[in-house]
Design an enzyme around this catalytic site. Structure first.
Site, PDB file in Angstrom:
ATOM      1  N   HIS A 267     -23.555  46.526 -43.126  1.00 39.19           N
ATOM      2  CA  HIS A 267     -23.396  45.542 -42.054  1.00 39.19           C
ATOM      3  C   HIS A 267     -23.512  44.102 -42.573  1.00 39.19           C
ATOM      4  O   HIS A 267     -22.652  43.253 -42.320  1.00 39.19           O
ATOM      5  CB  HIS A 267     -24.464  45.754 -40.975  1.00 39.19           C
ATOM      6  CG  HIS A 267     -24.646  47.147 -40.514  1.00 39.19           C
ATOM      7  ND1 HIS A 267     -23.836  47.737 -39.567  1.00 39.19           N
ATOM      8  CD2 HIS A 267     -25.562  48.094 -40.849  1.00 39.19           C
ATOM      9  CE1 HIS A 267     -24.244  48.971 -39.334  1.00 39.19           C
ATOM     10  NE2 HIS A 267     -25.299  49.208 -40.097  1.00 39.19           N
ATOM     11  N   ASP A 268     -24.602  43.838 -43.274  1.00 39.56           N
ATOM     12  CA  ASP A 268     -24.971  42.453 -43.588  1.00 39.56           C
ATOM     13  C   ASP A 268     -24.181  41.832 -44.732  1.00 39.56           C
ATOM     14  O   ASP A 268     -23.796  40.658 -44.638  1.00 39.56           O
ATOM     15  CB  ASP A 268     -26.466  42.374 -43.842  1.00 39.56           C
ATOM     16  CG  ASP A 268     -27.278  42.787 -42.618  1.00 39.56           C
ATOM     17  OD1 ASP A 268     -26.705  42.792 -41.510  1.00 39.56           O
ATOM     18  OD2 ASP A 268     -28.464  43.103 -42.765  1.00 39.56           O
TER      19      ASP A 268
END
Length: 345
Positions: A267-268
């Protein structure tokens, strides 16, 4: 001129890869890091950030401690997902670097005032400290060059409740305050929102780690396998590769435990890549609100795609990308960075 960045993170396995991506990107100038409670407590997040900077032999980048708790509810953390220290099976010695005397919210405010229109804010955790910064400096949406956030789920199931993404679930009041504040931002400065709809298509698998280790010229190759004993520790010669392998292995095992496969959703680091190159993402404008009153939907991000509320959009939601392009960049940048930092490993 390099892009000035302030990161607000709850490090976190994938947050650590996001931080590595920014450190490894020559076009980025990381001005400061805000440590936000989320995956683990704020003090543990700050320790992780300082230790990761030390591992990477990074310059003296300011790391600020954020609020201990969300705006209105008790803190929830997720050590089952990220490990007892938030970095999977990896372990850091206590870092010699020290926390900034400024609070996380004050660091936000001071930096955007010093560099009006020049900073991209990258948030990969709950938005507690950004919301607190907005209370100090309501002009922050106009002073910030752009905001990129990882959070929310729109046309996609949640990963915490049936509708909620984790970062929003931890502090929904903060997210609502931020979306409301950015309704006043110019159209070209609307927040870029990387929700689960896209980030759950960013699937790291063992081959990605093998390619990264090869790029870093770290040995042994092909170190991670689904058949390994859970908790196996890395023997990689390069310390950055060793850290990544031990951290991400924990994430692989977590996803497999929940029948998602031997993989890890990145995600990040995807949000970090979009912060530096928005062209990686296809977006669609919408007006976003966070549900605060629902009995079973509290914390849900709701997007008005069709303008039914009669209000201007306050977000650009990422609706498409090419994961292969992202992983090629991640492997190239972080692999080259690891080899440069530790040329003799």
């Amino acid at each position: 001129m390099r892009q000035k960045i302030i990161m607000d993170v709850d490090t976190g396995i994938d947050d650590s890869l996001g931080l590595l991506y920014v450190l490894a990107s020559p076009e980025a100038e990381l001005l400061g890091i805000v440590s936000t409670a989320g995956n683990v407590s704020a003090p543990q997040v700050a320790t992780n950030n300082l230790a990761l900077l030390e591992l990477c032999r990074a310059p003296d980048i300011e790391v600020a401690l954020g609020a201990d708790t969300p705006l209105a509810i008790p803190l929830q953390t997720t050590e089952d997902t990220h490990g007892p220290q938030g970095i999977g099976y990896a372990e850091f010695p206590l870092p010699p670097r020290r926390i900034s005397p400024r609070s996380g919210a004050q660091l936000w405010v001071d930096l955007v005032r010093e560099h009006p229109g020049e900073i991209v804010g990258l948030c990969t955790g709950p938005l507690t400290n950004l919301a607190l910064a907005l209370r100090i400096e309501p002009r922050l949406p106009q002073l910030l060059g752009r905001l990129v956030v990882m959070g929310g789920a729109f046309n996609h199931p949640g990963n915490t409740t049936p509708t909620n993404e984790w970062n929003v679930h931890v502090d929904p009041e903060a997210w609502q305050e931020v979306f409301a504040a950015f309704a006043a931002a110019p159209a070209d400065r609307r927040p870029l929102v990387c929700g689960l709809d896209i980030t759950e298509t960013i699937e790291m698998v063992p081959d990605h780690l093998a390619r990264l280790a090869e790029r870093a010229r770290s040995v042994p190759e092909h170190e991670v396998s689904e058949t390994d004993t859970p908790g196996t520790r890395s023997k990689a010669s390069n310390p950055i590769v060793r850290f990544l392998t031990d951290a991400v292995r924990f994430y692989f095992e977590f996803h497999r435990h929940y029948d998602q496969g031997y993989l890890a959703h990145m995600h990040d680091p995807f949000a970090a890549a979009v912060a530096l190159d928005p062209g990686l993402a296809r977006t669609r404008a919408a007006t976003v609100e966070v549900e605060l009153g629902g009995t079973i939907t509290r914390g849900t991000t709701v997007a008005d795609w069709a303008g039914m509320w009669g209000r201007e959009p306050n977000a650009d939601i990422v609706i498409g990308t090419d994961p292969a392009v992202f992983f090629d960049r991640l492997i190239e940048r972080v692999g080259d960075f690891a080899r440069t930092v530790y040329p003799d490993r």
